[in-house]
Design a protein around this motif. Structure first.
Motif, PDB file in Angstrom:
ATOM      1  N   HIS A 260      -8.418  64.013 103.715  1.00  0.00           N
ATOM      2  CA  HIS A 260      -9.343  64.222 104.800  1.00  0.00           C
ATOM      3  C   HIS A 260      -9.564  65.511 105.395  1.00  0.00           C
ATOM      4  O   HIS A 260      -8.584  66.003 106.460  1.00  0.00           O
ATOM      5  N   PRO A 261     -10.620  66.114 104.896  1.00  0.00           N
ATOM      6  CA  PRO A 261     -11.049  67.587 105.276  1.00  0.00           C
ATOM      7  C   PRO A 261     -10.950  67.442 107.050  1.00  0.00           C
ATOM      8  O   PRO A 261     -10.665  68.804 107.209  1.00  0.00           O
TER       9      PRO A 261
ATOM     10  N   LEU B 293      -7.043  73.155  99.569  1.00  0.00           N
ATOM     11  CA  LEU B 293      -7.821  71.943  99.518  1.00  0.00           C
ATOM     12  C   LEU B 293      -9.320  72.292 100.181  1.00  0.00           C
ATOM     13  O   LEU B 293     -10.398  71.618  99.287  1.00  0.00           O
ATOM     14  N   ILE B 294      -9.680  73.101 100.906  1.00  0.00           N
ATOM     15  CA  ILE B 294     -11.109  73.350 101.292  1.00  0.00           C
ATOM     16  C   ILE B 294     -11.733  73.980  99.945  1.00  0.00           C
ATOM     17  O   ILE B 294     -12.879  73.603  99.769  1.00  0.00           O
TER      18      ILE B 294
ATOM     19  N   VAL C 143     -15.511  74.924 108.801  1.00  0.00           N
ATOM     20  CA  VAL C 143     -15.467  73.668 108.424  1.00  0.00           C
ATOM     21  C   VAL C 143     -16.020  72.499 108.765  1.00  0.00           C
ATOM     22  O   VAL C 143     -16.511  71.746 108.437  1.00  0.00           O
TER      23      VAL C 143
ATOM     24  N   ALA D 274      -4.429  74.204 103.411  1.00  0.00           N
ATOM     25  CA  ALA D 274      -5.910  74.127 104.024  1.00  0.00           C
ATOM     26  C   ALA D 274      -7.022  75.086 102.881  1.00  0.00           C
ATOM     27  O   ALA D 274      -7.918  74.435 102.645  1.00  0.00           O
TER      28      ALA D 274
ATOM     29  N   LEU E 290     -18.600  69.924 107.210  1.00  0.00           N
ATOM     30  CA  LEU E 290     -18.329  68.535 107.301  1.00  0.00           C
ATOM     31  C   LEU E 290     -19.741  68.046 107.882  1.00  0.00           C
ATOM     32  O   LEU E 290     -20.090  66.941 107.429  1.00  0.00           O
TER      33      LEU E 290
ATOM     34  N   PHE F  70      -8.085  68.992 108.842  1.00  0.00           N
ATOM     35  CA  PHE F  70      -7.892  70.731 108.773  1.00  0.00           C
ATOM     36  C   PHE F  70      -8.582  71.174 110.062  1.00  0.00           C
ATOM     37  O   PHE F  70      -8.154  72.157 110.582  1.00  0.00           O
TER      38      PHE F  70
ATOM     39  N   ASP G  49     -12.496  71.532  97.183  1.00  0.00           N
ATOM     40  CA  ASP G  49     -13.372  70.905  97.280  1.00  0.00           C
ATOM     41  C   ASP G  49     -14.816  71.490  97.064  1.00  0.00           C
ATOM     42  O   ASP G  49     -15.734  71.040  96.639  1.00  0.00           O
TER      43      ASP G  49
END
Length: 282
Positions: free
Chosen positions: A114-115, A33-34, A275, A30, A279, A118, A37
């Protein structure tokens, strides 16, 4: 700074983050990837970078526990019962993830994009950790180093095949990004009746065959299509993960011998909230 130099610098940062988060129950995937991004790091659709650099962290564990690994190898070759049982338990715990991972790798990789997933896994995982730590049959004080009377495994050699199987299925749950492989296997071990520090050590050892298999499989499937820049980025991230993990592993073992996992649980919940806000407002 050139575009390539920025790419390699980002790979270095992500490698350091991987090493620092792999062995604490906050989900290194996580974080990769976070953060990737946020800093606009593109590793390609196959996400080989995020998988392979994790093995750099595992190599650090193998180096730190090299004496125990050598003892295990000698014990298995000489037929020592305790070492054979330990090796058997590692194999039992490894098999569920190996089978399910091979069958569902495409679906699992698709979840990396697909955040929003998370948010759920970070928060739910944190809540589960808080619930487990509140259960009365675990150590009642943060500085307990011995499990309560209901826990049955106080050392790696005392783990039963049934407990190992529970840990193995818990590792399958961790295939969902944001769950945390170490968190799932440690909490799964505790629920199965393994003392916290022993569950943590078993999680470390189980990571070795698991991440080796994932690394070999990903390179076999996608290695031929990686560019020179991607390959060098993987090398940089791999080395950075190894170095940072060398710093973290002993600290984690010392921490869990004296404290609960509550701080990590609250961190997961807080990160999930951050997060979610990101988003919503981006």
């Amino acid at each position: 700074m050139t575009e390539s130099a920025w790419f390699y610098l980002k790979a270095l940062v992500l490698g350091l983050v991987e090493g620092f988060t792999e062995f604490i129950p906050v989900s290194s995937t996580a974080h990769l990837l976070i953060l990737g991004d946020w800093i606009n790091f593109s590793s390609g659709d196959n996400k080989v970078f995020e998988v392979v650099i994790q093995f750099g962290s595992i190599l650090a564990v193998m180096w730190i526990f090299r004496g125990r690994l050598w003892q295990l190898a000698r014990g298995v070759l000489s037929g020592e019962r305790e070492e054979l049982m330990f090796a058997r338990n590692l194999a039992i715990a490894f098999l569920p993830a190996a089978v399910i991972g091979a069958l569902a790798i495409g679906f699992i990789k698709s979840l990396f994009h697909h955040p929003g997933i998370f948010v759920a896994t970070l928060v739910v995982g944190g809540l589960i950790m808080l619930w487990v730590e509140r259960k009365p049959h675990f150590a009642k004080h943060a500085d307990d180093t011995v499990a309560s009377q209901h826990a049955t495994a106080y050392s790696l050699e005392q783990i039963t095949w049934k407990q190992a199987l529970v840990v193995g299925f818990a590792q399958c749950v961790a295939m969902v990004p944001g769950t945390s492989r170490s968190g799932a296997t440690i909490i799964g071990g505790m629920l199965a009746g393994i003392q916290r520090k022993t569950a943590t050590e078993f999680s470390f050892f189980l990571a070795m065959p698991t991440m080796l298999a994932a690394t070999v499989y990903d390179f076999y499937k996608h290695g031929a299509v990686l560019s020179d820049q991607q390959l060098l980025g993987i090398v940089i991230g791999f080395v950075a993960a190894f170095v940072s993990a060398m710093i973290v592993v002993r600290a984690v073992l010392n921490f869990v011998a004296r404290h609960t996992y509550r701080p990590f649980a609250w961190y997961r919940i807080g990160l999930g909230a951050v997060v979610l806000a990101w988003l919503y407002f981006r």
